[in-house]
Design a protein around this motif. Structure first.
Motif, short mmCIF file in Angstrom:
data_model
loop_
_atom_site.label_atom_id
_atom_site.label_comp_id
_atom_site.label_asym_id
_atom_site.label_seq_id
_atom_site.Cartn_x
_atom_site.Cartn_y
_atom_site.Cartn_z
N PRO A 88 0.80 -1.23 0.00
CA PRO A 88 0.00 0.00 0.00
C PRO A 88 0.82 1.28 0.00
O PRO A 88 0.49 2.24 -0.70
N GLU A 89 1.91 1.29 0.74
CA GLU A 89 2.68 2.52 0.86
C GLU A 89 3.46 2.86 -0.42
O GLU A 89 3.97 3.97 -0.56
N TYR A 90 3.51 1.90 -1.37
CA TYR A 90 4.28 2.12 -2.60
C TYR A 90 3.40 2.34 -3.84
O TYR A 90 3.93 2.48 -4.94
N MET A 91 2.08 2.38 -3.70
CA MET A 91 1.22 2.40 -4.89
C MET A 91 1.52 3.57 -5.82
O MET A 91 1.65 3.41 -7.04
N GLU A 92 1.66 4.77 -5.28
CA GLU A 92 1.90 5.93 -6.13
C GLU A 92 3.26 5.82 -6.84
O GLU A 92 3.36 6.09 -8.05
N GLU A 93 4.27 5.40 -6.11
CA GLU A 93 5.59 5.23 -6.73
C GLU A 93 5.56 4.12 -7.78
O GLU A 93 6.19 4.24 -8.84
N TYR A 94 4.82 3.05 -7.48
CA TYR A 94 4.71 1.94 -8.44
C TYR A 94 4.10 2.42 -9.76
O TYR A 94 4.59 2.06 -10.84
N ILE A 95 3.02 3.20 -9.69
CA ILE A 95 2.37 3.69 -10.90
C ILE A 95 3.33 4.55 -11.72
O ILE A 95 3.41 4.44 -12.95
N ASN A 96 4.10 5.40 -11.06
CA ASN A 96 5.08 6.21 -11.77
C ASN A 96 6.15 5.36 -12.44
O ASN A 96 6.54 5.62 -13.59
N GLN A 97 6.62 4.34 -11.74
CA GLN A 97 7.64 3.44 -12.30
C GLN A 97 7.08 2.66 -13.50
O GLN A 97 7.76 2.47 -14.51
N PHE A 98 5.83 2.23 -13.38
CA PHE A 98 5.25 1.44 -14.47
C PHE A 98 5.00 2.30 -15.69
O PHE A 98 5.10 1.81 -16.83
N SER A 99 4.72 3.57 -15.50
CA SER A 99 4.58 4.48 -16.63
C SER A 99 5.88 4.54 -17.43
O SER A 99 5.88 4.50 -18.67
N THR A 100 7.00 4.63 -16.72
CA THR A 100 8.31 4.62 -17.38
C THR A 100 8.57 3.30 -18.07
O THR A 100 9.09 3.24 -19.20
N PHE A 101 8.18 2.21 -17.41
CA PHE A 101 8.40 0.87 -17.96
C PHE A 101 7.66 0.68 -19.29
O PHE A 101 8.23 0.18 -20.27
N GLN A 102 6.39 1.05 -19.33
CA GLN A 102 5.62 0.83 -20.56
C GLN A 102 6.15 1.68 -21.71
O GLN A 102 6.08 1.29 -22.87
N GLN A 103 6.73 2.83 -21.37
CA GLN A 103 7.34 3.66 -22.40
C GLN A 103 8.61 3.00 -22.93
O GLN A 103 8.90 3.01 -24.14
N LEU A 104 9.39 2.39 -22.02
CA LEU A 104 10.59 1.66 -22.44
C LEU A 104 10.25 0.49 -23.36
O LEU A 104 10.99 0.19 -24.30
N MET A 105 9.14 -0.18 -23.08
CA MET A 105 8.72 -1.31 -23.92
C MET A 105 8.49 -0.85 -25.36
O MET A 105 8.76 -1.60 -26.32
N LYS A 159 14.42 -4.61 -10.24
CA LYS A 159 14.93 -4.51 -8.86
C LYS A 159 14.07 -3.54 -8.05
O LYS A 159 13.69 -3.84 -6.91
N LYS A 160 13.76 -2.41 -8.64
CA LYS A 160 12.95 -1.42 -7.93
C LYS A 160 11.51 -1.89 -7.77
O LYS A 160 10.89 -1.73 -6.72
N ARG A 161 10.98 -2.47 -8.84
CA ARG A 161 9.58 -2.93 -8.79
C ARG A 161 9.37 -4.02 -7.76
O ARG A 161 8.38 -4.00 -7.02
N ASN A 162 10.28 -4.98 -7.70
CA ASN A 162 10.09 -6.13 -6.81
C ASN A 162 10.04 -5.72 -5.34
O ASN A 162 9.39 -6.38 -4.53
N MET A 163 10.71 -4.62 -5.00
CA MET A 163 10.67 -4.12 -3.62
C MET A 163 9.28 -3.58 -3.26
O MET A 163 8.92 -3.52 -2.09
N MET A 164 8.50 -3.21 -4.29
CA MET A 164 7.20 -2.60 -4.05
C MET A 164 6.04 -3.59 -4.08
O MET A 164 4.90 -3.23 -3.78
N LEU A 165 6.32 -4.84 -4.44
CA LEU A 165 5.25 -5.81 -4.65
C LEU A 165 5.15 -6.83 -3.52
O LEU A 165 6.15 -7.21 -2.90
#
Length: 291
Positions: A88-105, A159-165
């Motif tokens: 729960p405490e990482y949801m906002e950061e996770y969404i920001n990280q995933f936005s970058t990830f989908q752009q990299l894809m 590495k960053k994502r796995n810490m948030m899940l």
């Protein structure tokens, strides 16, 4: 005492003679039961031959000469659905990280295309759901996975994502050919993801019923978004995605379906095919093509 003994012997002898006279009536009754049972079996057989019950008709549904997946879909495009349980405490950061990830894809030419990205509003809280398409089928999926596993940027992201899940899982899916193609949508909608786990061997019957069922659910608001079924991962799973303006519109749309002839029959056919079902209300992420 001697007189009592003689009375007991006389009573037992009389009972024995009486018992000898009962088998005829017992046999008569048994024959009657056998006749009744035979009549019931004949009656049931007649009902089945006439196809009166929905279940008897369901069992006699013609099966395709090819695999269910080939009969219900095309493998030219495969889909991947991902479920990420976020701390729960990482949801906002996770969404920001995933936005970058989908752009990299996109930038790394993986061939993967983000179709929809959501967080769960009602259902499993603090969960993100992502739907990807791979136009070109399994070769494109393999290419994307290879890049994802080996590229240095993706290694750092993981590495960053796995810490948030808390956990994550996925499935590889095909789209039902009779559902409309998945298209981007303008704001603003809520989405319902309805997931059904079917009894093994019933996917073809499900598809036959929903070819008609989808027609009964049509409105001018274009609610159907996607109909998908699993190929790899948890088997005999179906996902239906619907778009609504809000929860009140969802309620009115679903209630109105019962007033259309044929919808009740679709439900009566498909409910016995289901082992388990689940509903989630989804909110699009800012970068989701489905808004």
């Amino acid at each position: 005492m001697a007189a009592l003994c003689r009375s007991v012997r006389a009573f037992n002898i009389n009972n024995a003679f009486a018992a000898l006279n009962k088998p005829a009536s017992l046999i008569t009754r048994c024959r009657g039961l056998q006749t009744s049972s035979a009549s019931l079996r004949a009656h049931d057989s007649d009902d089945e031959d006439r196809g009166k019950g929905w279940f008897s008709r369901l069992r006699k549904t013609a099966q395709p000469e090819q695999s269910h997946s080939m009969a219900l879909s095309s493998k030219e495009t495969v889909y991947e659905i991902q479920f990420h349980a976020v701390k729960p405490e990482y949801m906002e950061e996770y969404i920001n990280q995933f936005s970058t990830f989908q752009q990299l894809m996109k930038e790394k030419d993986t061939g993967a295309e983000l179709v929809g990205s959501f967080t769960v509003e009602i259902g499993d809280q603090d969960e993100a759901v992502h739907l990807w398409s791979y136009s070109g089928g399994y070769p494109v999926l393999n290419k994307a996975n290879t890049i994802y596993r080996t590229d240095a940027d993706f290694l750092e992201f993981r590495k960053k994502r796995n810490m948030m899940l808390r956990s994550r899982r996925n499935q590889i899916l095909l789209a039902f050919s009779f559902w409309p193609p998945i298209q981007p949508r303008e704001p603003s909608h809520i989405y319902e993801l309805r997931t059904y786990t079917l009894k093994p061997g019933t996917m073809y019957e499900w598809g036959n019923c929903w070819i008609k069922g989808l027609q009964y659910r049509k409105t001018d608001r274009n609610e159907p978004v996607a109909g998908l079924f699993s190929q790899i991962g948890e088997q005999y799973t179906v996902h239906h995605i619907w778009a609504y303006k809000d929860l009140q519109t969802r309620k009115e749309t679903r209630e109105a379906a019962w007033n259309r002839p044929g919808w009740d029959e679709c439900v009566s056919y498909t409910v016995p095919l289901i082992r388990h079902m689940k509903s989630r209300i989804l909110i699009p992420t800012p970068f989701s093509p489905l808004q």
